[in-house]
Scaffold this active site. Structure first.
Site, PDB file in Angstrom:
ATOM      1  N   CYS A 268      37.336  67.959  20.911  1.00  0.00           N
ATOM      2  CA  CYS A 268      38.660  67.490  20.482  1.00  0.00           C
ATOM      3  C   CYS A 268      39.758  68.556  20.544  1.00  0.00           C
ATOM      4  CB  CYS A 268      38.585  66.954  19.055  1.00  0.00           C
ATOM      5  SG  CYS A 268      37.828  65.347  18.983  1.00  0.00           S
TER       6      CYS A 268
HETATM    7  N1  NAD Z   1      33.129  63.643  19.176  1.00  0.00           N
HETATM    8  C1  NAD Z   1      34.115  64.054  18.417  1.00  0.00           C
HETATM    9  O1  NAD Z   1      34.065  65.102  17.786  1.00  0.00           O
HETATM   10  C2  NAD Z   1      35.369  63.217  18.283  1.00  0.00           C
HETATM   11  C3  NAD Z   1      36.232  63.463  17.213  1.00  0.00           C
HETATM   12  C4  NAD Z   1      37.399  62.703  17.089  1.00  0.00           C
HETATM   13  C5  NAD Z   1      37.666  61.719  18.060  1.00  0.00           C
HETATM   14  N2  NAD Z   1      36.799  61.518  19.091  1.00  0.00           N
HETATM   15  C6  NAD Z   1      37.113  60.472  20.059  1.00  0.00           C
HETATM   16  O2  NAD Z   1      36.188  59.411  19.924  1.00  0.00           O
HETATM   17  C7  NAD Z   1      35.949  58.779  21.176  1.00  0.00           C
HETATM   18  C8  NAD Z   1      34.462  58.660  21.402  1.00  0.00           C
HETATM   19  O3  NAD Z   1      33.881  59.932  21.250  1.00  0.00           O
HETATM   20  P1  NAD Z   1      32.310  60.157  21.080  1.00  0.00           P
HETATM   21  O4  NAD Z   1      32.165  61.632  20.909  1.00  0.00           O
HETATM   22  O5  NAD Z   1      31.730  59.252  20.060  1.00  0.00           O
HETATM   23  O6  NAD Z   1      31.804  59.722  22.537  1.00  0.00           O
HETATM   24  P2  NAD Z   1      30.300  59.566  23.033  1.00  0.00           P
HETATM   25  O7  NAD Z   1      30.345  59.822  24.492  1.00  0.00           O
HETATM   26  O8  NAD Z   1      29.359  60.337  22.179  1.00  0.00           O
HETATM   27  O9  NAD Z   1      29.992  58.017  22.771  1.00  0.00           O
HETATM   28  C9  NAD Z   1      30.626  56.985  23.462  1.00  0.00           C
HETATM   29  C10 NAD Z   1      29.665  55.806  23.591  1.00  0.00           C
HETATM   30  O10 NAD Z   1      30.370  54.730  24.184  1.00  0.00           O
HETATM   31  C11 NAD Z   1      29.491  54.045  25.075  1.00  0.00           C
HETATM   32  N3  NAD Z   1      30.278  53.271  26.020  1.00  0.00           N
HETATM   33  C12 NAD Z   1      31.003  53.703  27.063  1.00  0.00           C
HETATM   34  N4  NAD Z   1      31.615  52.661  27.671  1.00  0.00           N
HETATM   35  C13 NAD Z   1      31.277  51.557  26.975  1.00  0.00           C
HETATM   36  C14 NAD Z   1      31.578  50.184  27.108  1.00  0.00           C
HETATM   37  N5  NAD Z   1      32.375  49.729  28.079  1.00  0.00           N
HETATM   38  N6  NAD Z   1      31.050  49.336  26.232  1.00  0.00           N
HETATM   39  C15 NAD Z   1      30.241  49.757  25.242  1.00  0.00           C
HETATM   40  N7  NAD Z   1      29.908  51.047  25.062  1.00  0.00           N
HETATM   41  C16 NAD Z   1      30.423  51.932  25.928  1.00  0.00           C
HETATM   42  C17 NAD Z   1      28.686  55.176  25.694  1.00  0.00           C
HETATM   43  O11 NAD Z   1      27.475  54.679  26.258  1.00  0.00           O
HETATM   44  C18 NAD Z   1      28.455  56.093  24.490  1.00  0.00           C
HETATM   45  O12 NAD Z   1      27.274  55.777  23.803  1.00  0.00           O
HETATM   46  C19 NAD Z   1      36.728  59.598  22.205  1.00  0.00           C
HETATM   47  O13 NAD Z   1      37.983  59.010  22.432  1.00  0.00           O
HETATM   48  C20 NAD Z   1      36.926  60.913  21.504  1.00  0.00           C
HETATM   49  O14 NAD Z   1      38.072  61.577  21.930  1.00  0.00           O
HETATM   50  C21 NAD Z   1      35.636  62.222  19.211  1.00  0.00           C
END
Ligand code: NAD
Length: 448
Positions: A268
């Site tokens: 992030c």
């Molecule tokens: N990881 C962090 O520290 C954090 C913190 C704040 C915000 N975010 C934001 O959160 C969002 C997600 O981050 P994350 O770390 O959980 O990602 P991640 O990659 O760990 O998880 C995303 C999940 O979404 C699934 N996915 C993708 N396309 C899909 C679809 N069309 N339908 C259903 N499932 C689908 C993937 O298979 C995966 O399991 C991003 O926008 C990120 O910027 C992340």
């Protein structure tokens, strides 16, 4: 209220567990069949403290599916937490969220009654009220308004503390299509976090700008502390931790994140800061502070590499302790430890690395240029210089007897976890930003 959670990754799985723990029936959806299968078996799809325990305890309220119709039709609210990867220009891409809008919209076209759609993924200002709303309306044939709510509710959570962060957030940010949508989401948070939850409600674009502004302000504090550290590296008698601690006592500033150590990393901070700069650029404006914050951050690895180079004997070995971007997570995205290991190996040094959780993912990146030690003690025993770059609690337990006979002659203690006096002459504890512990020459700036 029943909730469907789209995306069972690093944030989505903990969100499922936390909602279930507060009495909501939750259905998870993911395009990854393994994650769906794991969630259905109540096995944590990702590594995160407390996640497995919560999934086990609240399994009666948790299920998962790949069947969109089932998940959306059986719930009243759908929350979306899929990737929004950074593009080459530094802005976030909406492709995954838009693909989800197609799926959700197709089911909502046939589902009667009110439904709330919540976007958790981080988006560029203008996305939720623009292409994302358009796509939802087109796919559902419905208008966002009285019977279809849309909210933007980004997360500020750090990995390794996701569940704690979800239950005890500093504040909750809600961008809302209308009052009804915001009221429903606020009601959920008052149940999950408590009646006193600190909630800021606004329109989409303000919420989108707030999300990246918070992270850009925090990274600015980190880079300020590291810039101060660079000055203290050179200034005779200076110690950055003394100065930063004193600055932080001023209530206008505060101590949080004013911690000089290593650069920030993770999924992030770096990309939100870059995206902030991109927003200004796209608008024909300037985000000098964000650009400088990023530039200061990028040079921190070379600052450490220079110190290692000064200390390491020819043909010597350096131990990198810590490869995850922060403790309690295996995530190595934008990890300073991985970047340092690579930079030192590229410069021809022998590198041995250790991390309690991130060795496996780091091996896929560093496998060819670094050896991996099973324990921190093993790594230190093989090295001439060790660098503690991630403040894992176990590194605070590094003891003088680990280096008594042999092993590292210098430990670069970026987070000041060790007590230098305990180590005596056998091993010198080097503190970046504490000039007298560093090998480089000091200067003064006072006028004659
Ligand atoms: N990881 C962090 O520290 C954090 C913190 C704040 C915000 N975010 C934001 O959160 C969002 C997600 O981050 P994350 O770390 O959980 O990602 P991640 O990659 O760990 O998880 C995303 C999940 O979404 C699934 N996915 C993708 N396309 C899909 C679809 N069309 N339908 C259903 N499932 C689908 C993937 O298979 C995966 O399991 C991003 O926008 C990120 O910027 C992340």
């Amino acid at each position: 209220m029943r909730v469907s959670v789209v995306g069972l990754g690093k944030l989505g799985s903990p969100i499922v567990a936390v909602l279930a723990s507060k009495g909501y029936d939750v259905i998870g959806i993911d395009t990854n069949p393994l994650f769906v299968e794991k969630m259905n078996s109540h096995v944590a799809p990702v590594e995160e403290p407390l996640l497995q325990e919560m999934l086990t305890e609240h399994r009666a309220r948790i299920s998962a599916t790949s069947d969109w119709a089932k998940a959306i039709a059986q719930t009243d609210m759908t929350t979306i937490i899929v990737p929004t990867p950074s593009g080459a220009d530094g802005g976030f891409r909406n492709d995954y969220v838009l693909a989800v809008m197609d799926e959700v919209g197709a089911v909502l076209a046939r589902k009667p009654g009110y439904h709330l759609v919540v976007v958790h993924s981080t988006t560029m200002p203008g996305s939720v009220g623009g292409p994302i709303r358009d796509r939802l309306e087109r796919a559902s044939g419905r208008k966002v308004g009285p019977d279809l709510g849309l909210c933007y509710n980004p997360e500020f959570i750090a990995l390794g503390e996701v569940i704690k962060g979800l239950l005890h957030p500093d504040f909750i940010l809600i961008g809302e299509s209308d009052r009804k949508a915001g009221d429903i989401l606020e009601g959920l948070y008052r149940k999950v976090v408590g009646v006193d939850a600190n909630i800021a409600r606004m329109n989409f674009v303000n919420a989108e700008l707030t999300k990246i502004s918070v992270n850009t302000y925090v990274t600015m504090k980190i880079s300020f502390a590291n810039m101060l550290g660079e000055i203290c590296d050179r200034l005779e008698g200076a110690d950055v931790s003394v100065v930063a601690d004193a600055i932080g006592r001023d209530s206008r500033i505060g101590k949080k994140y004013l911690k000089p150590a290593v650069g920030y990393g993770g999924p992030c901070f770096p990309r939100d800061t870059i995206a902030f700069g991109r927003v200004a650029h796209l608008l024909g404006g300037k985000a000098d502070l964000a650009l400088s914050t990023d530039a200061i951050n990028r040079r921190q690895v070379m600052r450490l590499a220079d110190t290692v180079r000064e200390l390491l004997p020819g043909g010597g070995t350096v131990a990198i302790l810590g490869l995850s971007y922060k403790p309690h997570t295996p995530v190595i995205e934008e990890s300073q430890g991985v970047m340092l290991a690579k930079a030192l190996a590229d410069a021809g040094m022998h590198v041995v690395a250790h991390d309690p959780m991130a060795a496996k993912p780091a091996e896929s990146v560093l496998g060819k240029v670094a050896r991996f030690a099973a324990t921190a003690r093993d790594a230190i025993a093989q090295a001439d210089v060790a660098v503690i770059i991630t403040p894992w609690p176990e590194y605070a337990a590094i003891a003088p007897e680990w280096v008594a006979q042999d092993g590292a002659r210098f430990i670069i203690d970026c987070w000041r976890q060790l007590e230098p006096a305990l180590f005596g002459d056998q091993c010198k504890i080097i503190r970046p930003g504490h000039q007298e512990t560093l090998p480089s020459a000091a200067g003064r700036v006072a006028a004659e």
